[in-house]
Design a protein around this motif. Structure first.
Motif, PDB file in Angstrom:
ATOM      1  N   SER A   1       0.834  -1.205   0.000  1.00 33.12           N
ATOM      2  CA  SER A   1       0.000   0.000   0.000  1.00 33.12           C
ATOM      3  C   SER A   1       0.867   1.253   0.000  1.00 33.12           C
ATOM      4  CB  SER A   1      -0.934   0.021   1.201  1.00 33.12           C
ATOM      5  OG  SER A   1      -1.889  -0.986   1.085  1.00 33.12           O
ATOM      6  N   TYR A   2       1.977   1.205   0.720  1.00 37.59           N
ATOM      7  CA  TYR A   2       2.901   2.340   0.703  1.00 37.59           C
ATOM      8  C   TYR A   2       3.432   2.553  -0.709  1.00 37.59           C
ATOM      9  CZ  TYR A   2       7.026   5.198   1.377  1.00 37.59           C
ATOM     10  OH  TYR A   2       7.976   6.185   1.255  1.00 37.59           O
ATOM     11  N   ARG A   3       3.814   1.476  -1.360  1.00 34.02           N
ATOM     12  CA  ARG A   3       4.279   1.597  -2.754  1.00 34.02           C
ATOM     13  C   ARG A   3       3.173   2.174  -3.634  1.00 34.02           C
ATOM     14  NH1 ARG A   3       6.970  -4.345  -3.299  1.00 34.02           N
ATOM     15  NH2 ARG A   3       8.681  -4.004  -1.840  1.00 34.02           N
ATOM     16  N   LEU A   4       1.976   1.667  -3.462  1.00 38.81           N
ATOM     17  CA  LEU A   4       0.839   2.158  -4.232  1.00 38.81           C
ATOM     18  C   LEU A   4       0.656   3.658  -4.011  1.00 38.81           C
ATOM     19  CD1 LEU A   4      -1.580   0.838  -5.931  1.00 38.81           C
ATOM     20  CD2 LEU A   4      -2.876   1.083  -3.830  1.00 38.81           C
ATOM     21  N   LEU A   5       0.719   4.091  -2.767  1.00 39.38           N
ATOM     22  CA  LEU A   5       0.606   5.512  -2.446  1.00 39.38           C
ATOM     23  C   LEU A   5       1.726   6.314  -3.110  1.00 39.38           C
ATOM     24  CD1 LEU A   5      -0.657   7.857  -0.774  1.00 39.38           C
ATOM     25  CD2 LEU A   5       0.956   7.216   1.039  1.00 39.38           C
ATOM     26  N   CYS A   6       2.953   5.835  -2.989  1.00 38.48           N
ATOM     27  CA  CYS A   6       4.092   6.535  -3.590  1.00 38.48           C
ATOM     28  C   CYS A   6       3.920   6.685  -5.094  1.00 38.48           C
ATOM     29  CB  CYS A   6       5.393   5.798  -3.285  1.00 38.48           C
ATOM     30  SG  CYS A   6       5.912   5.919  -1.565  1.00 38.48           S
ATOM     31  N   PHE A   7       3.560   5.609  -5.763  1.00 39.38           N
ATOM     32  CA  PHE A   7       3.389   5.659  -7.220  1.00 39.38           C
ATOM     33  C   PHE A   7       2.263   6.623  -7.584  1.00 39.38           C
ATOM     34  CE2 PHE A   7       4.872   0.941  -7.645  1.00 39.38           C
ATOM     35  CZ  PHE A   7       6.150   1.300  -7.247  1.00 39.38           C
ATOM     36  N   THR A   8       1.180   6.584  -6.816  1.00 36.64           N
ATOM     37  CA  THR A   8       0.034   7.456  -7.068  1.00 36.64           C
ATOM     38  C   THR A   8       0.418   8.923  -6.937  1.00 36.64           C
ATOM     39  OG1 THR A   8      -1.497   5.779  -6.269  1.00 36.64           O
ATOM     40  CG2 THR A   8      -2.296   8.015  -6.278  1.00 36.64           C
ATOM     41  N   ARG A   9       1.258   9.223  -5.977  1.00 38.99           N
ATOM     42  CA  ARG A   9       1.634  10.613  -5.708  1.00 38.99           C
ATOM     43  C   ARG A   9       2.813  11.089  -6.556  1.00 38.99           C
ATOM     44  NH1 ARG A   9      -2.824   9.709  -3.562  1.00 38.99           N
ATOM     45  NH2 ARG A   9      -3.292  10.244  -1.402  1.00 38.99           N
ATOM     46  N   GLY A  10       3.349  10.204  -7.396  1.00 45.08           N
ATOM     47  CA  GLY A  10       4.408  10.618  -8.312  1.00 45.08           C
ATOM     48  C   GLY A  10       5.822  10.468  -7.798  1.00 45.08           C
ATOM     49  N   GLU A  11       5.992   9.746  -6.709  1.00 43.50           N
ATOM     50  CA  GLU A  11       7.340   9.515  -6.173  1.00 43.50           C
ATOM     51  C   GLU A  11       8.193   8.799  -7.217  1.00 43.50           C
ATOM     52  OE1 GLU A  11      10.456   9.760  -4.374  1.00 43.50           O
ATOM     53  OE2 GLU A  11       8.881  10.208  -2.911  1.00 43.50           O
ATOM     54  N   GLN A  12       9.400   9.304  -7.444  1.00 41.60           N
ATOM     55  CA  GLN A  12      10.294   8.693  -8.424  1.00 41.60           C
ATOM     56  C   GLN A  12      11.526   8.050  -7.800  1.00 41.60           C
ATOM     57  OE1 GLN A  12       9.528   8.270 -11.804  1.00 41.60           O
ATOM     58  NE2 GLN A  12       7.578   8.894 -10.890  1.00 41.60           N
ATOM     59  N   ALA A  13      11.744   8.241  -6.498  1.00 41.31           N
ATOM     60  CA  ALA A  13      12.868   7.590  -5.832  1.00 41.31           C
ATOM     61  C   ALA A  13      12.644   6.084  -5.838  1.00 41.31           C
ATOM     62  CB  ALA A  13      13.003   8.088  -4.392  1.00 41.31           C
ATOM     63  N   PRO A  14      13.701   5.297  -6.054  1.00 40.62           N
ATOM     64  CA  PRO A  14      13.542   3.834  -6.037  1.00 40.62           C
ATOM     65  C   PRO A  14      13.090   3.351  -4.659  1.00 40.62           C
ATOM     66  CG  PRO A  14      15.693   4.472  -6.912  1.00 40.62           C
ATOM     67  CD  PRO A  14      15.066   5.711  -6.354  1.00 40.62           C
ATOM     68  N   LEU A  15      12.087   2.484  -4.652  1.00 40.55           N
ATOM     69  CA  LEU A  15      11.570   1.935  -3.403  1.00 40.55           C
ATOM     70  C   LEU A  15      12.220   0.583  -3.133  1.00 40.55           C
ATOM     71  CD1 LEU A  15       7.807   2.852  -3.789  1.00 40.55           C
ATOM     72  CD2 LEU A  15       9.586   4.086  -2.560  1.00 40.55           C
ATOM     73  N   PRO A  16      12.521   0.304  -1.865  1.00 41.58           N
ATOM     74  CA  PRO A  16      13.200  -0.953  -1.537  1.00 41.58           C
ATOM     75  C   PRO A  16      12.259  -2.144  -1.491  1.00 41.58           C
ATOM     76  CG  PRO A  16      12.780   0.276   0.462  1.00 41.58           C
ATOM     77  CD  PRO A  16      12.314   1.149  -0.695  1.00 41.58           C
ATOM     78  N   GLY A  17      12.846  -3.317  -1.624  1.00 40.35           N
ATOM     79  CA  GLY A  17      12.124  -4.560  -1.393  1.00 40.35           C
ATOM     80  C   GLY A  17      12.199  -4.882   0.099  1.00 40.35           C
ATOM     81  N   TYR A  18      11.790  -6.092   0.448  1.00 41.17           N
ATOM     82  CA  TYR A  18      11.931  -6.533   1.828  1.00 41.17           C
ATOM     83  C   TYR A  18      12.078  -8.047   1.833  1.00 41.17           C
ATOM     84  CZ  TYR A  18       7.069  -8.263   2.208  1.00 41.17           C
ATOM     85  OH  TYR A  18       5.898  -8.962   2.056  1.00 41.17           O
ATOM     86  N   GLU A  19      12.727  -8.555   2.872  1.00 38.72           N
ATOM     87  CA  GLU A  19      12.934  -9.996   3.022  1.00 38.72           C
ATOM     88  C   GLU A  19      11.846 -10.539   3.942  1.00 38.72           C
ATOM     89  OE1 GLU A  19      13.397 -13.623   3.024  1.00 38.72           O
ATOM     90  OE2 GLU A  19      14.667 -12.502   1.605  1.00 38.72           O
ATOM     91  N   GLN A  20      10.896 -11.251   3.336  1.00 38.88           N
ATOM     92  CA  GLN A  20       9.718 -11.702   4.074  1.00 38.88           C
ATOM     93  C   GLN A  20      10.052 -12.567   5.282  1.00 38.88           C
ATOM     94  OE1 GLN A  20       7.308 -13.794   1.216  1.00 38.88           O
ATOM     95  NE2 GLN A  20       8.646 -15.562   1.182  1.00 38.88           N
ATOM     96  N   ASN A  21      11.007 -13.440   5.183  1.00 38.27           N
ATOM     97  CA  ASN A  21      11.340 -14.311   6.319  1.00 38.27           C
ATOM     98  C   ASN A  21      11.885 -13.508   7.497  1.00 38.27           C
ATOM     99  OD1 ASN A  21      10.536 -16.842   5.227  1.00 38.27           O
ATOM    100  ND2 ASN A  21      12.344 -16.790   3.918  1.00 38.27           N
ATOM    101  N   ASP A  22      12.686 -12.489   7.214  1.00 32.98           N
ATOM    102  CA  ASP A  22      13.208 -11.630   8.278  1.00 32.98           C
ATOM    103  C   ASP A  22      12.066 -10.858   8.947  1.00 32.98           C
ATOM    104  OD1 ASP A  22      15.749 -12.498   7.590  1.00 32.98           O
ATOM    105  OD2 ASP A  22      16.282 -10.648   6.528  1.00 32.98           O
TER     106      ASP A  22
END
Length: 172
Positions: free
Chosen positions: A76-97
């Motif tokens: 949802s954060y990614r969705l919000l960022c893309f919607t608002r025009g954020e162009q900085a690369p967004l990080p992934g995450y390690e699900q097990n961690d």
């Protein structure tokens, strides 16, 4: 939004989830129906089932709910960022961690269900607020220009993936 993303709107890993989304239908409706189905599934479980792991080293059902909740927050954060025009690369995450750090088994099953419901309601409110033109906006994830509609498909498809795993490996 009914139109699905093209292959240029997401990276190869995300295809795993995007391909699970039915080709027809309103994605907002799908997300809402999916939420209801998952809540019904979770609410039908006992505390004992919530602690169940189908094999050593596999997540418990409570950990799966925690993972789904964390994933919803992140996506949802990614969705919000893309919607608002954020162009900085967004990080992934390690699900097990994230699951290990979440210590989800310390909560009751009902507490985990409540966390899931509240976070999903927030996701639904965000999706409901999107103007039509926002769906084709793009942001940067994993070095790929990813669209809002592809991110929404990832949210839906990721949950479909885990719903299938729950049905096949935990509740069958």
């Amino acid at each position: 939004m009914n139109q699905r993303p093209s292959r240029e709107e997401y990276n190869e890993f995300q295809w795993t989830y995007v391909k699970l989304v039915p080709p027809e239908g309103e994605m907002r409706v799908m997300l809402r129906e999916q939420t209801q189905a998952m809540l019904e599934l979770f609410n039908g479980l006992t505390e004992e089932q919530g602690a169940y792991r189908y094999a050593p080293g596999k997540w418990s059902i409570k950990e799966i709910i925690g993972h789904l909740t964390d994933n919803d927050r992140i996506m949802s954060y990614r969705l919000l960022c893309f919607t608002r025009g954020e162009q900085a690369p967004l990080p992934g995450y390690e699900q097990n961690d994230y699951v290990a750090a979440g210590s989800f088994d310390r909560f009751t099953l009902q507490e985990m269900i409540t966390h899931y419901r509240i976070v999903r309601e927030s996701t639904l409110a965000l999706v409901d607020s999107l103007p039509k033109e926002a769906y084709t906006r793009k942001g940067n994830f994993g070095g790929v220009a990813m669209s809002v509609r592809s991110q929404l498909c990832v949210i839906i498809g990721h949950e479909l993936h885990h719903q299938r795993i729950l049905q096949e490996r935990y509740l069958n």
